[in-house]
Design an enzyme around this catalytic site. Structure first.
Site, PDB file in Angstrom:
ATOM      1  N   SER A 160      80.360  57.719   1.786  1.00  5.78           N
ATOM      2  CA  SER A 160      81.499  56.830   2.036  1.00  5.78           C
ATOM      3  C   SER A 160      82.624  57.189   1.092  1.00  5.78           C
ATOM      4  O   SER A 160      82.377  57.647  -0.037  1.00  5.78           O
ATOM      5  CB  SER A 160      81.095  55.367   1.808  1.00  5.78           C
ATOM      6  N   TYR A 214      77.360  48.819  -2.704  1.00  8.73           N
ATOM      7  CA  TYR A 214      77.513  49.837  -1.669  1.00  8.73           C
ATOM      8  C   TYR A 214      78.147  51.099  -2.236  1.00  8.73           C
ATOM      9  O   TYR A 214      77.641  52.213  -2.025  1.00  8.73           O
ATOM     10  CB  TYR A 214      78.368  49.271  -0.536  1.00  8.73           C
TER      11      TYR A 214
END
Length: 280
Positions: free
Chosen positions: A163, A176
């Site tokens: 990401s 995350y």
């Protein structure tokens, strides 16, 4: 000077059409979103794909839609396998089964991931543990198992979908972002260790992408997508210079490039596919 220089030489990588024919790939998190898009793209280019997911319904439906084990409606074929990447024994068993049933793995694509959002001081121990179990430890489990056979055969490729949050701080996404940063660095370190065996390891880092995970963050907020594109000063988030949310196929295209022979001299790289959102 020679009178004629061929446009292609025997050592030049093949063209995209059918470029994965005869190759076996395993994709995690393939039941929806980016994972599903990667499977569809690989099959369209001739690959035999083991589509895995913790929830089997999605990959079973995907395999059926693409023609099932016989590959009657596509250039390649898909076989569905249930898999929880947090379970090391299940990962080892599944990869052994895939190689016995489909053939030696040429490609692993790590897509499986979860998102738990909260300010860092409000994250629970379980939120943190669950996020790392899938996003980081899961990548470790699958990559370790796949790389063992790849290095013995002296060929193969691993692509981890991380990401852009791994490279820039995000409010409410500490677990995350940290888990994706760890997965990305693990993949690069693995790439360094296996390079002499001819195995390549790379990372694709998506930004905001139109997936169920993304839309889950927008629930109840009709302005959420606009703020993602335009940016949100209150959350210290830049917008997307290209002015659009990515589609899953945009990420899949980057994955397939890195997995292909066109990228045969690329390893340990982290390609951001975020429309310029991180200003890198």
């Amino acid at each position: 000077m020679p009178e004629h220089i061929p446009s292609r030489t025997p050592s030049e990588p093949p063209r995209p059409e059918g470029e994965f024919a005869g190759r076996v790939a395993l994709v995690t998190g393939a039941g929806q979103g980016i994972g599903e898009a990667v499977v569809r793209a690989l099959v369209a280019r001739g690959a035999t794909v083991a589509a895995t997911d913790r929830v089997p319904d999605g990959v079973e439906a995907l395999a059926k839609s693409l023609g099932g084990p016989d590959g009657t409606e596509g250039a390649g074929r898909v076989v569905a396998y249930p898999l929880d990447v947090t379970d090391a024994h299940a990962v080892n068993d599944t990869i052994a089964r895939v190689e016995a049933e489909l053939g030696p793995l040429d490609l692993l694509v790590n897509v499986a991931g979860i998102l738990r959002t909260a300010p860092a001081t409000e994250l629970t121990d379980q939120d943190w543990a669950d996020t790392f179990a899938v996003n980081t430890t899961g990548v470790f489990h699958t990559s370790r198992a796949a790389a063992t056979g790849m290095t013995e055969r002296r060929k193969g490729c691993i692509v981890t979908v991380a990401s852009n949050a791994a490279g820039i701080p995000r409010t409410g996404m500490a677990a995350y972002a940290a888990s994706k940063a760890a997965a990305a660095m693990f993949t690069k370190c693995l790439g360094l260790e296996v390079a002499r065996s001819g195995v390549r390891c790379n990372v694709v880092a998506p930004g905001s992408t139109d997936t169920p995970m993304q839309r889950g963050m927008w629930e109840g907020d009709p302005e959420a997508e606009r703020r993602v594109v335009e940016g949100d000063l209150a959350s210290f988030k830049t917008g997307i210079p290209l002015g659009r949310i990515a589609g899953p196929e945009d990420i899949a295209d980057a994955v397939l490039f890195l997995a292909s022979d066109r990228a045969r001299h690329i390893t340990m790289q982290d390609i951001y596919v975020d429309g310029g959102a991180t200003l890198r």
